[in-house]
Design an enzyme around this catalytic site. Sequence first.
Site, PDB file in Angstrom:
ATOM      1  N   HIS A 180       0.930  53.452  41.150  1.00  0.00           N
ATOM      2  CA  HIS A 180       0.308  54.014  39.950  1.00  0.00           C
ATOM      3  C   HIS A 180       1.310  54.865  39.181  1.00  0.00           C
ATOM      4  CE1 HIS A 180      -3.012  56.004  37.636  1.00  0.00           C
ATOM      5  NE2 HIS A 180      -2.123  56.988  37.632  1.00  0.00           N
ATOM      6  N   GLU A 181       2.028  55.735  39.892  1.00  0.00           N
ATOM      7  CA  GLU A 181       2.988  56.612  39.218  1.00  0.00           C
ATOM      8  C   GLU A 181       4.165  55.817  38.656  1.00  0.00           C
ATOM      9  OE1 GLU A 181       2.316  59.706  38.509  1.00  0.00           O
ATOM     10  OE2 GLU A 181       0.414  59.387  39.529  1.00  0.00           O
ATOM     11  N   HIS A 184       3.197  54.292  35.295  1.00  0.00           N
ATOM     12  CA  HIS A 184       3.305  55.172  34.135  1.00  0.00           C
ATOM     13  C   HIS A 184       4.718  55.109  33.555  1.00  0.00           C
ATOM     14  CE1 HIS A 184      -0.553  57.088  33.816  1.00  0.00           C
ATOM     15  NE2 HIS A 184      -0.526  57.581  35.046  1.00  0.00           N
ATOM     16  N   GLU A 233      -4.258  55.572  31.895  1.00  0.00           N
ATOM     17  CA  GLU A 233      -4.632  55.662  33.299  1.00  0.00           C
ATOM     18  C   GLU A 233      -5.113  54.316  33.828  1.00  0.00           C
ATOM     19  OE1 GLU A 233      -4.282  58.105  35.503  1.00  0.00           O
ATOM     20  OE2 GLU A 233      -3.231  59.249  33.980  1.00  0.00           O
TER      21      GLU A 233
END
Length: 299
Positions: free
Chosen positions: A171-172, A175, A228
Site C-alpha cells: 500500500h505504501e 502511494h 487511498e
Amino acid sequence: MSHLPTSDSSVPASAEGESALACCRFCSLRGGTWNARRGFLLAAGAAIAGPALAQVDVGSASGMRKLVPAETIETAANQQYSEMMGKAKAQRALAGADNAQLQRLRAIAQRLIPFTAQWNDRARQWQWEVNLIGSKQINAFCMPGGKIAFYTGILDQLKLTDDEAAMIMGHEMAHALREHARARLAKSQATSVGLSLGAQLLGLGDLGNAAANLGTQLITLKFSRGDETEADLVGLELAARAGYNPDASVSLWRKMGEATAGQGGIAFLSTHPSGPQRIRELEQNVPRVQGLYQAARRG
C-alpha cells in the site's frame, strides 16, 4: 516483540549508512520459502507485459503530478528521509542490520520490488531502502523514490503476519508508485499561488520551489479517498504477485478498525482512514488477484 529502544517523538528518524538498505543489497536476502530465481522470472514476465495485465482497475495516474518535476520531489524526499533516519539513530531508536524484525521487512520488500516497475518505470532507478524505527506509533510510510520506514508499534501492537505486513508495505509503495504526493503537492501549490493551469504548464514558477522545501509535508500529507483506494488496490496486486495471501488485506484493515476503536490519535489512521467501505472494496477485489497469488506460490 521488538527489543529496540522506543521513541515517542512524532517524527523519529533514521540514518545515513549502515542501516539503510539500497536496492542492490536486497539480492543477498532470502525470505522464507520464496525462491529468488522464481521471483526474478515472474518479475521479468510482469515487466514485459506491463500494466495492461494489471488485474485491478485504478485508471491513469493524475496528470496534475507532471506540474512538479519528479526529480525535485524525490530529492526532497531523500533528504528528509536521511534526516529522519539520522535523528532515529541518534536516539538509539534505529534498528541495526541484525534486527530480526528489520530483516523480515527487508525480505518482504525484496519480494515486492521486482513488480513495481510495471506501475512506474522510474522505480527501476529508485534506490530502495527499508528501515525500522523503535516507537510505539502505529505507522509506516514509503516516500517518493522508494524510501520505506516501519515503526515497531505497527508490527507489535497489531501482531502483523508477514502477509499483513506485505499489504501495508505494498500500500505504501503504491502511494509512491502512483506519485500521489507529487500530485497533491501540485494541486495544493497551484491553488495557493493562484496560478492558472496554462501558466503552470508554461512555467512551473513557485511549484518547483515548493517541492524543494517540503519540510515534513511528505510524511504528514493526507491523501484523498481516491488515492487511498488506488493504493489499496495496487498494493493488493503487488503483494499477490509476490506470493502474499490477498485475504490478508481484509484481516489487516479489520485489525486497523479494532485499533481505531481502542485508542485515538493513531498516526497511520490519520492519513489512512479505515472503515467498512474500505474493507468491502478490498473484498470485492481479492478474487481479481487470487490467480496471481496462486501462480506465484506454484512458480
